[in-house]
Design an enzyme around this catalytic site. Structure first.
Site, short mmCIF file in Angstrom:
data_model
loop_
_atom_site.label_atom_id
_atom_site.label_comp_id
_atom_site.label_asym_id
_atom_site.label_seq_id
_atom_site.Cartn_x
_atom_site.Cartn_y
_atom_site.Cartn_z
N HIS A 1 0.83 -1.21 0.00
CA HIS A 1 0.00 0.00 0.00
C HIS A 1 0.86 1.26 0.00
O HIS A 1 0.53 2.24 -0.67
CB HIS A 1 -0.97 -0.01 1.18
N HIS B 1 -9.48 -1.93 -4.91
CA HIS B 1 -8.35 -2.26 -4.04
C HIS B 1 -7.38 -3.21 -4.73
O HIS B 1 -6.17 -3.13 -4.53
CB HIS B 1 -8.79 -2.83 -2.69
N ASP C 1 -3.46 -2.55 -5.09
CA ASP C 1 -2.42 -3.53 -4.78
C ASP C 1 -1.50 -3.75 -5.98
O ASP C 1 -0.27 -3.82 -5.85
CB ASP C 1 -3.05 -4.88 -4.42
N HIS D 1 -0.99 -10.82 -5.16
CA HIS D 1 0.41 -10.41 -5.03
C HIS D 1 1.38 -11.38 -5.71
O HIS D 1 2.35 -10.98 -6.33
CB HIS D 1 0.78 -10.27 -3.56
ZN LIG Z 1 -3.94 -4.55 -0.35
#
Ligand SMILES: [Zn+2]
Length: 307
Positions: free
Chosen positions: A78, A237, A241, A264
């Site tokens: 973030h 979001h 990310d 991720h």
């Molecule tokens: Zn996140």
């Protein structure tokens, strides 16, 4: 010339670590041109430097962390996203714990901190990573792709089969030729499910997680009393990310990113796929105004520096 950026002055914040649940002190300090983003574990003796680097990324289950010599700094995505969004190239990040504080679960508080410190242009050209040919990474039904694009655009779609998520838009396109990071992306919070939180806590994770730093859902609905910040906050979001994960390549991308159900781990894999093919990318800078793509000029307009 599109110039490199750092902060005008140092700024401090205190928050809770999402996983450890303990207080974390964070200091962001200006750095010289061509330094990049460097994390410093100042609680270790001697302090450990962990530069942003896609090959140092570890533990991508819940968040993106950097690891060196068995020590790590987690939940960097973030803050990295805010740095990418504000175009900050060079920064020292001092932290006295193995994770960056979660704050409110979005990058909004980081944007506020960085803008409070003031953003300064530096007398060196910003270097972009221009994607020259499409690369893709797949894992089952999840995929992520980077394609040539004279700007930075992200297309994301998610599938959760959850009534609260399915009632919102589950795909979004953000193109910084027209969208603003601060206005359109930065406030989107991370999200989780109550049953997962309970499982994670039993395993010593998410000890700092609460309704103050995430959208939390039970089987049917959002539990946060104030509801959502954006109508499409969940998929937004994921975009937030991705911007942070991709910035671990140390340069803003000139590319169109698209992803389906990615997280991720896939974001890190696509950077490795890209970097491993030397014919797929090049570093470029824009020293002549006339040669600067309009989308890049818009994204990094000096007016965006006004706090
Ligand atoms: Zn996140």
């Amino acid at each position: 010339m599109i110039k490199q950026r750092t902060l005008k002055s140092a700024v401090k914040a205190t928050g809770v670590g999402l996983h450890g649940g303990r207080k974390v002190n964070l200091t962001l300090r200006p750095a010289a041109p061509d330094t990049g983003i460097v994390f410093h574990r100042v609680d270790l003796n001697p302090p450990l430097d962990l530069p942003a680097d896609p090959y140092s990324v570890c533990d991508t289950r819940m968040c993106s962390g950097l690891e060196k010599g068995g020590e790590k700094v987690g939940t960097v995505e973030h803050l990295m996203s805010a740095l990418a969004g504000l175009g900050i190239d060079n920064l020292h990040v001092d932290v006295d714990a193995p994770e960056i504080p979660i704050l409110d679960g979005s990058s909004g508080p980081f944007v506020f901190l960085l803008q409070s410190a003031g953003i300064e242009e530096q007398p060196k050209p910003k270097r972009f990573m221009r994607v020259k040919k499409a690369v893709e990474y797949r894992e089952g039904d999840k995929w992520v792709r980077l394609e040539p694009y004279e700007g930075f655009r992200l297309d994301f779609s998610i599938v959760f089969n959850h009534p609260a998520i399915d009632s919102t838009a589950t795909s979004v396109t953000v193109d910084f030729a027209e969208h603003s990071y601060v206005r359109d992306v930065a406030r989107a919070r991370t999200f989780g499910f109550m049953q997962d939180v309970e499982f994670m806590r039993a395993n010593g994770l998410a000890l700092g997680g609460s309704l103050d730093n995430a959208i939390v859902m039970d089987e049917y609905r959002v539990l946060n009393a104030d509801g959502l910040r954006y109508a499409d906050e969940f998929v937004k979001h994921k975009v937030l990310d991705a911007i942070g994960d991709l910035y671990l390549c140390r340069h803003p991308l000139l590319a169109a990113y698209s992803a389906h159900k990615a997280g991720h781990a896939l974001n890190n894999q696509i950077l490795r796929v890209l970097l491993e093919d030397a014919s797929a990318w090049e570093l470029v800078s824009f020293e002549q105004e006339a040669a600067t793509p309009a989308a890049v000029a818009h994204q990094f307009a000096p007016v965006a520096l006004a706090a």
